[in-house]
Design a protein around this motif. Sequence first.
Motif, PDB file in Angstrom:
ATOM      1  N   PHE A  13       0.815  -1.213   0.000  1.00  0.00           N
ATOM      2  CA  PHE A  13       0.000   0.000   0.000  1.00  0.00           C
ATOM      3  C   PHE A  13       0.855   1.272   0.000  1.00  0.00           C
ATOM      4  CE2 PHE A  13      -2.605  -3.349   1.743  1.00  0.00           C
ATOM      5  CZ  PHE A  13      -3.820  -3.177   1.101  1.00  0.00           C
ATOM      6  N   GLN A  14       1.903   1.315  -0.831  1.00  0.00           N
ATOM      7  CA  GLN A  14       2.734   2.516  -0.869  1.00  0.00           C
ATOM      8  C   GLN A  14       3.571   2.584  -2.142  1.00  0.00           C
ATOM      9  OE1 GLN A  14       5.973   2.328   2.184  1.00  0.00           O
ATOM     10  NE2 GLN A  14       5.058   0.335   2.641  1.00  0.00           N
ATOM     11  N   PHE A  15       3.934   3.809  -2.502  1.00  0.00           N
ATOM     12  CA  PHE A  15       4.935   4.045  -3.542  1.00  0.00           C
ATOM     13  C   PHE A  15       5.855   5.150  -3.063  1.00  0.00           C
ATOM     14  CE2 PHE A  15       1.379   6.793  -4.839  1.00  0.00           C
ATOM     15  CZ  PHE A  15       2.016   7.998  -5.104  1.00  0.00           C
ATOM     16  N   TYR A  16       7.032   5.252  -3.722  1.00  0.00           N
ATOM     17  CA  TYR A  16       8.093   6.141  -3.260  1.00  0.00           C
ATOM     18  C   TYR A  16       8.516   7.161  -4.307  1.00  0.00           C
ATOM     19  CZ  TYR A  16       8.975   2.371   0.120  1.00  0.00           C
ATOM     20  OH  TYR A  16       8.857   1.422   1.093  1.00  0.00           O
ATOM     21  N   LEU A  17       8.920   8.320  -3.820  1.00  0.00           N
ATOM     22  CA  LEU A  17       9.709   9.282  -4.591  1.00  0.00           C
ATOM     23  C   LEU A  17      10.868   9.659  -3.693  1.00  0.00           C
ATOM     24  CD1 LEU A  17       6.717   9.746  -5.866  1.00  0.00           C
ATOM     25  CD2 LEU A  17       7.838  11.689  -6.893  1.00  0.00           C
ATOM     26  N   GLN A  18      12.082   9.619  -4.247  1.00  0.00           N
ATOM     27  CA  GLN A  18      13.240   9.919  -3.420  1.00  0.00           C
ATOM     28  C   GLN A  18      14.401  10.387  -4.275  1.00  0.00           C
ATOM     29  OE1 GLN A  18      13.459   5.747  -2.042  1.00  0.00           O
ATOM     30  NE2 GLN A  18      15.653   5.883  -2.528  1.00  0.00           N
ATOM     31  N   ASP A  19      15.272  11.159  -3.637  1.00  0.00           N
ATOM     32  CA  ASP A  19      16.506  11.545  -4.280  1.00  0.00           C
ATOM     33  C   ASP A  19      17.302  10.284  -4.584  1.00  0.00           C
ATOM     34  OD1 ASP A  19      18.588  13.748  -4.875  1.00  0.00           O
ATOM     35  OD2 ASP A  19      19.660  12.307  -3.602  1.00  0.00           O
ATOM     36  N   GLY A  21      20.317   9.602  -4.320  1.00  0.00           N
ATOM     37  CA  GLY A  21      21.306   9.267  -3.303  1.00  0.00           C
ATOM     38  C   GLY A  21      20.721   8.922  -1.943  1.00  0.00           C
ATOM     39  N   SER A  22      19.420   8.999  -1.805  1.00  0.00           N
ATOM     40  CA  SER A  22      18.766   8.736  -0.518  1.00  0.00           C
ATOM     41  C   SER A  22      18.743   7.243  -0.199  1.00  0.00           C
ATOM     42  CB  SER A  22      17.328   9.262  -0.562  1.00  0.00           C
ATOM     43  OG  SER A  22      16.593   8.815   0.554  1.00  0.00           O
ATOM     44  N   LYS A  23      18.758   6.927   1.082  1.00  0.00           N
ATOM     45  CA  LYS A  23      18.600   5.544   1.520  1.00  0.00           C
ATOM     46  C   LYS A  23      17.121   5.155   1.583  1.00  0.00           C
ATOM     47  CE  LYS A  23      22.823   5.459   4.251  1.00  0.00           C
ATOM     48  NZ  LYS A  23      23.794   4.889   3.447  1.00  0.00           N
ATOM     49  N   GLY A  24      16.228   6.096   1.288  1.00  0.00           N
ATOM     50  CA  GLY A  24      14.799   5.798   1.223  1.00  0.00           C
ATOM     51  C   GLY A  24      14.086   5.954   2.545  1.00  0.00           C
ATOM     52  N   ILE A  25      12.955   5.302   2.632  1.00  0.00           N
ATOM     53  CA  ILE A  25      12.083   5.377   3.800  1.00  0.00           C
ATOM     54  C   ILE A  25      12.367   4.192   4.720  1.00  0.00           C
ATOM     55  CG2 ILE A  25       9.666   5.250   4.560  1.00  0.00           C
ATOM     56  CD1 ILE A  25      10.409   7.930   3.315  1.00  0.00           C
ATOM     57  N   LYS A  26      12.562   4.485   5.992  1.00  0.00           N
ATOM     58  CA  LYS A  26      12.759   3.432   6.986  1.00  0.00           C
ATOM     59  C   LYS A  26      11.400   2.957   7.485  1.00  0.00           C
ATOM     60  CE  LYS A  26      16.793   5.947   8.542  1.00  0.00           C
ATOM     61  NZ  LYS A  26      16.514   7.357   8.541  1.00  0.00           N
ATOM     62  N   ARG A  88      18.213  14.135  -9.274  1.00  0.00           N
ATOM     63  CA  ARG A  88      17.492  13.005  -9.882  1.00  0.00           C
ATOM     64  C   ARG A  88      16.514  12.450  -8.852  1.00  0.00           C
ATOM     65  NH1 ARG A  88      21.098   9.163 -13.405  1.00  0.00           N
ATOM     66  NH2 ARG A  88      19.066   8.916 -14.341  1.00  0.00           N
ATOM     67  N   LEU A  89      15.254  12.470  -9.206  1.00  0.00           N
ATOM     68  CA  LEU A  89      14.184  11.973  -8.354  1.00  0.00           C
ATOM     69  C   LEU A  89      13.754  10.606  -8.867  1.00  0.00           C
ATOM     70  CD1 LEU A  89      12.518  13.062  -5.946  1.00  0.00           C
ATOM     71  CD2 LEU A  89      10.861  13.897  -7.605  1.00  0.00           C
ATOM     72  N   VAL A  90      13.861   9.592  -8.025  1.00  0.00           N
ATOM     73  CA  VAL A  90      13.486   8.227  -8.383  1.00  0.00           C
ATOM     74  C   VAL A  90      12.012   8.033  -8.037  1.00  0.00           C
ATOM     75  CG1 VAL A  90      13.947   5.778  -7.988  1.00  0.00           C
ATOM     76  CG2 VAL A  90      15.817   7.436  -7.854  1.00  0.00           C
ATOM     77  N   VAL A  91      11.250   7.448  -8.966  1.00  0.00           N
ATOM     78  CA  VAL A  91       9.824   7.165  -8.767  1.00  0.00           C
ATOM     79  C   VAL A  91       9.658   5.658  -8.867  1.00  0.00           C
ATOM     80  CG1 VAL A  91       7.487   7.595  -9.598  1.00  0.00           C
ATOM     81  CG2 VAL A  91       9.245   9.367  -9.864  1.00  0.00           C
ATOM     82  N   ALA A  92       9.143   5.034  -7.788  1.00  0.00           N
ATOM     83  CA  ALA A  92       9.093   3.577  -7.775  1.00  0.00           C
ATOM     84  C   ALA A  92       7.995   3.049  -6.868  1.00  0.00           C
ATOM     85  CB  ALA A  92      10.440   3.021  -7.302  1.00  0.00           C
ATOM     86  N   SER A  97      12.550  -2.638  -8.580  1.00  0.00           N
ATOM     87  CA  SER A  97      14.005  -2.645  -8.626  1.00  0.00           C
ATOM     88  C   SER A  97      14.490  -1.202  -8.675  1.00  0.00           C
ATOM     89  CB  SER A  97      14.477  -3.404  -9.869  1.00  0.00           C
ATOM     90  OG  SER A  97      15.839  -3.150 -10.110  1.00  0.00           O
ATOM     91  N   PHE A  98      15.235  -0.782  -7.662  1.00  0.00           N
ATOM     92  CA  PHE A  98      15.701   0.598  -7.606  1.00  0.00           C
ATOM     93  C   PHE A  98      16.562   0.968  -8.817  1.00  0.00           C
ATOM     94  CE2 PHE A  98      18.540   3.995  -6.276  1.00  0.00           C
ATOM     95  CZ  PHE A  98      17.660   4.908  -5.734  1.00  0.00           C
ATOM     96  N   PRO A  99      17.514   0.135  -9.228  1.00  0.00           N
ATOM     97  CA  PRO A  99      18.332   0.506 -10.396  1.00  0.00           C
ATOM     98  C   PRO A  99      17.520   0.660 -11.688  1.00  0.00           C
ATOM     99  CG  PRO A  99      19.395  -1.265  -9.172  1.00  0.00           C
ATOM    100  CD  PRO A  99      18.017  -1.091  -8.597  1.00  0.00           C
ATOM    101  N   GLN A 100      16.405  -0.041 -11.796  1.00  0.00           N
ATOM    102  CA  GLN A 100      15.596   0.033 -13.014  1.00  0.00           C
ATOM    103  C   GLN A 100      14.449   1.035 -12.917  1.00  0.00           C
ATOM    104  OE1 GLN A 100      14.494  -4.081 -13.521  1.00  0.00           O
ATOM    105  NE2 GLN A 100      16.393  -4.556 -14.588  1.00  0.00           N
ATOM    106  N   ALA A 101      14.236   1.622 -11.745  1.00  0.00           N
ATOM    107  CA  ALA A 101      13.132   2.570 -11.562  1.00  0.00           C
ATOM    108  C   ALA A 101      13.370   3.824 -12.394  1.00  0.00           C
ATOM    109  CB  ALA A 101      12.986   2.932 -10.093  1.00  0.00           C
ATOM    110  N   GLU A 102      12.299   4.466 -12.774  1.00  0.00           N
ATOM    111  CA  GLU A 102      12.385   5.668 -13.600  1.00  0.00           C
ATOM    112  C   GLU A 102      12.896   6.856 -12.778  1.00  0.00           C
ATOM    113  OE1 GLU A 102       9.874   7.845 -17.095  1.00  0.00           O
ATOM    114  OE2 GLU A 102       9.249   5.911 -16.303  1.00  0.00           O
TER     115      GLU A 102
END
Length: 155
Positions: A13-19, A21-26, A88-92, A97-102
């Motif tokens: 039940f979630q999606f992410y947007l992150q820099d 270089g970010s380690k993401g959401i804990k 660069r903002l990653v949308v996933a 897969s983080f490396p393949q995310a837009e």
Amino acid sequence: MREKRFKLFADYFQFYLQDEGSKGIKGESWTPEAHQRRLALERCAFAVMTARNMDVPVIVRLYQDQPEIDLAAWDHIVEFSIDVPSGRLVVAGCTDSFPQAERIELEKGSYRVRVCQAGLDEISDDGLDGKDHYLVQTWRGTFMQVNIIKQYSEE
């Protein structure tokens, strides 16, 4: 304004947007307050809580200035700030897969973000289908605290 459209698998039940270089959401970022605002937030990343854990439509719009908002068109609206030091903002989706995310290219710096959610009450009984949709609006801006503009209630 630039616009990118996505169909993201909102596993858990979630999606992410992150820099980039970010380690993401804990996991501990999903506090009771985060659940209420339907948003987990770190300095350079955020996760949006969705109404389904299926593919959901997401639009990301990049603006020069703060856009207007039609409050009646949305069930839930929250504003906040993030930093994008990489440009660069990653949308996933949660399990993409983080490396393949837009990625979305933008100027390095601080951004204001508004997340709008609609159709939250229009989910099938089995939770597989729905009319929920999500809009992420961003523009350059200085830091601001999280502000819930319109609160969704599941009651």
